[in-house]
Write an enzyme that holds these catalytic residues in place. Structure first.
Site, PDB file in Angstrom:
ATOM      1  N   SER A  71      -0.139  -6.477   3.455  1.00 15.89           N
ATOM      2  CA  SER A  71       1.054  -6.833   4.231  1.00 15.89           C
ATOM      3  C   SER A  71       1.848  -5.624   4.708  1.00 15.89           C
ATOM      4  CB  SER A  71       1.971  -7.732   3.404  1.00 15.89           C
ATOM      5  OG  SER A  71       2.289  -7.082   2.191  1.00 15.89           O
TER       6      SER A  71
ATOM      7  N   ASP B 279      12.249  -9.120   1.951  1.00 16.92           N
ATOM      8  CA  ASP B 279      12.070 -10.479   1.420  1.00 16.92           C
ATOM      9  C   ASP B 279      11.634 -10.514  -0.040  1.00 16.92           C
ATOM     10  OD1 ASP B 279       9.593  -9.408   1.622  1.00 16.92           O
ATOM     11  OD2 ASP B 279       8.703 -11.005   2.806  1.00 16.92           O
TER      12      ASP B 279
ATOM     13  N   HIS C 263       8.553  -6.891   0.662  1.00 17.10           N
ATOM     14  CA  HIS C 263       8.286  -6.008   1.811  1.00 17.10           C
ATOM     15  C   HIS C 263       9.528  -5.241   2.233  1.00 17.10           C
ATOM     16  CE1 HIS C 263       5.512  -9.509   1.971  1.00 17.10           C
ATOM     17  NE2 HIS C 263       4.651  -8.526   1.974  1.00 17.10           N
TER      18      HIS C 263
END
Ligand SMILES: *[C@@H]1O[C@H](CO)[C@@H](O)[C@H](O)[C@H]1NC(C)=O
Ligand SMILES: *[C@@H]1O[C@H](CO)[C@@H](O)[C@H](O)[C@H]1NC(C)=O
Ligand SMILES: *[C@@H]1O[C@H](CO)[C@@H](O)[C@H](O)[C@H]1NC(C)=O
Length: 384
Positions: free
Chosen positions: A41, A349, A352
């Site tokens: 990610s 979040d 991240h």
């Protein structure tokens, strides 16, 4: 001057001239026509979203003004890298809609690991697109993009040139989820450390496979301080004694540092085995840790709190994550809301970084001061 004298002078001057030319050529900016990215990610620009559903609002709000396949309010480090190299943002290989691969492709998906996992995304949150799968995709892309390019037309115009595969920058940011995977299976730190060599053996294998296909410039990020991420601190029990001076969970950061030490070793070995390759190891761990530890000094607030989330010590709740909604009196209400000012927050979040943090990190890595060897991004095609 006598002719033989001139020749002598020339013979003396020649090695000097060659080394001078070499050191000058080492300073000529590389022309990277494309980027091929592999990772999780930290650098996913739409892969997981394309295959498993969009990361919905408020993702993307600060820059794209809507969801853009990134687990972030805006741009990722890989986006800033593309910008700096004068290239468009990378399309995700898995994204069938509107993708343009003229200047590269992104094989990263959120939740990816180096090693294939034996769990589904639904069970563990780990993506089935592990590094081996990302390589299969790249391999397929390399071959078939050229068939499509030769056919020309609309689709041919969306493919990179054959020669760009050798000139491209190959970027990597993967490993973090391999470390958390063990912890989430209740393994001890020693058990997690025990499989790190296997992770790096597999990592080396895929670098070599890409090298076999002509890749020469590799830009490799190490893994970040995973013990500073709310989703890790919230899920894994952290005792007061394990909290370090930055408020992070020390044992998980120790494992990250151990992985990084082994990764650096792997890069050194690869340099020996691949004399034509330029491999740059980039210490993003130190940059991220410094940012979190000295957040105030750098103009950021609440380094361990998520900007987008709901409740608890870290504004993070695994069941009510960023963008989640609940029903209130028959009406849908977004409870996983964004904070007032994401530009002063580091964590987006819980898992991240925000765009502001990503920009800050990018600004540190771009000049090479955190790299081994110390060469800037634009010179990363030169072997030192
Ligand atoms: C794809 O990207 C290239 C390079 O940015 C651009 O020249 C081309 O017009 C794009 N193609 C489409 C269909 O948007
Ligand atoms: C998955 O299972 C295989 C076969 O038992 C094993 O070799 C492999 O190490 C497992 N992978 C992980 C990540 O645990
Ligand atoms: C890990 O331990 C927790 C707490 O004891 C337990 O609830 C959970 O089921 C365990 N997870 C696994 C994968 O064994």
């Amino acid at each position: 001057m006598e002719p033989h004298c001139r020749r002598k002078l020339f013979l003396i001057a020649l090695p000097l001239l060659v080394s001078l030319l070499l050191s000058v050529s080492a300073r000529i900016p590389c022309e990277f026509p494309a980027i091929f990215n592999f990772g999780d990610s930290n650098s996913d620009t739409g892969g997981l979203s394309a295959a498993f559903g969009q990361a919905g609002p408020p993702h993307g709000e600060s820059y794209f003004h809507g969801p853009a396949g990134r687990y972030c309010d805006g741009r990722l480090v890989i986006d800033f890298i593309a910008e700096r190299l004068g290239l468009p943002y990378l399309s995700a290989f898995l994204d069938a809609l509107g993708s343009n691969f003229t200047h590269g492709a992104n094989f990263a998906t959120a939740g990816s690991t180096i090693r294939p996992q034996n769990t589904t995304l639904h069970q563990s949150g780990l993506s089935p697109i592990s590094l081996n799968v990302q390589f299969y995709e790249f391999n397929d892309f390399h071959r078939r993009s050229q068939i499509i390019r030769k056919k020309g037309g609309v689709f041919g115009g969306l493919m990179p040139k054959a020669e760009d595969f050798a000139k491209a920058l190959y970027t990597f940011d993967i490993g973090q989820n391999d470390l958390t995977a063990g912890y989430f299976l209740n393994m001890t730190t020693d058990q997690v450390k025990a499989y790190v060599p296997d992770l790096l053996d597999q990592f080396k294998t895929y670098i070599k496979h890409i090298h076999d296909q002509g890749g020469r410039s590799f830009w490799i990020h190490n893994t970040g301080p995973v013990g500073c991420l709310p989703y890790v601190m919230d899920r894994l029990l952290v005792t007061a004694a394990q909290v370090d001076e930055a408020g992070c969970a020390a044992p998980f950061n120790e494992v990250a540092k151990y992985f990084n030490w082994k990764l650096k070793e792997a890069v050194y070995q690869l340099r020996k085995e691949l004399p034509k390759a330029a491999l740059t190891y980039v210490d993003v761990y130190s940059i991220k840790y410094d940012l979190i530890r000295h957040a105030k000094k750098y103009g950021f607030e609440h380094p361990l709190r998520a900007c987008c989330g709901h409740g608890g010590k870290y504004n993070y709740n695994a069941r009510l994550g960023c963008g989640s909604k609940i029903m209130v009196k028959g009406k849908e209400v977004m409870i996983g809301k964004s904070c007032k000012d994401p530009s002063v927050m580091i964590n987006w979040d819980g898992g991240h970084y925000t765009q502001a943090a990503n920009k800050w990190i990018f600004d540190k890595i771009v000049d090479g001061s955190y790299s081994d060897p110390h060469i800037p991004l634009k010179l990363a095609c030169h072997r030192h």
